[in-house]
Design a protein around this motif. Sequence first.
Motif, PDB file in Angstrom:
ATOM      1  N   PRO A 131       0.788  -1.126   0.272  1.00  0.00           N
ATOM      2  CA  PRO A 131       0.212  -0.048  -0.277  1.00  0.00           C
ATOM      3  C   PRO A 131       0.764   1.619  -0.102  1.00  0.00           C
ATOM      4  CG  PRO A 131      -0.431  -1.305   2.206  1.00  0.00           C
ATOM      5  CD  PRO A 131       0.781  -1.951   1.380  1.00  0.00           C
ATOM      6  N   ARG A 171      -2.666   2.183  -5.704  1.00  0.00           N
ATOM      7  CA  ARG A 171      -3.531   2.624  -5.581  1.00  0.00           C
ATOM      8  C   ARG A 171      -4.817   2.415  -4.554  1.00  0.00           C
ATOM      9  NH1 ARG A 171      -4.902   1.210 -11.642  1.00  0.00           N
ATOM     10  NH2 ARG A 171      -4.652  -0.980 -11.378  1.00  0.00           N
ATOM     11  N   THR A 172      -5.017   3.101  -3.907  1.00  0.00           N
ATOM     12  CA  THR A 172      -5.684   2.905  -2.835  1.00  0.00           C
ATOM     13  C   THR A 172      -7.225   1.391  -3.619  1.00  0.00           C
ATOM     14  OG1 THR A 172      -5.562   5.323  -2.126  1.00  0.00           O
ATOM     15  CG2 THR A 172      -7.473   3.818  -0.845  1.00  0.00           C
TER      16      THR A 172
END
Length: 122
Positions: free
Chosen positions: A31, A37-38
Amino acid sequence: MARLADDWPEQRQVCIDVLCAYLRIPYEPAPNAAGSRTGEREVHLTIIRTIRDPLLQPVPPTTWCGYDLGFTEATFSDGNVTLRNATFSGGISFKAAAFSGGTVSSTLGSGPGTRMPCSLCA
């Protein structure tokens, strides 16, 4: 997509192929890494569970047993995801798949109704 596959047996393989294809889209599972990417990790884990669930119930009309699963070059990252006790009677490929953040073990058999205990990053 899973609901469509369940309701449309004539095109179930196409729906499964689309879900498997999403797992092959390159992504950064860490993360905090550049390019991450979230929410992407959660999407991947959800798709894996979505594919797993119909394989745990090898009875018609909504089983996905007997269909091909193309995990070639897919990314499996950490998370409590397992395919243990799933029944595979179609083709399955993990060729060049990337596994990270967990232990991977599998026992492959062959023939109709083959049970493949396979723990993916569990």
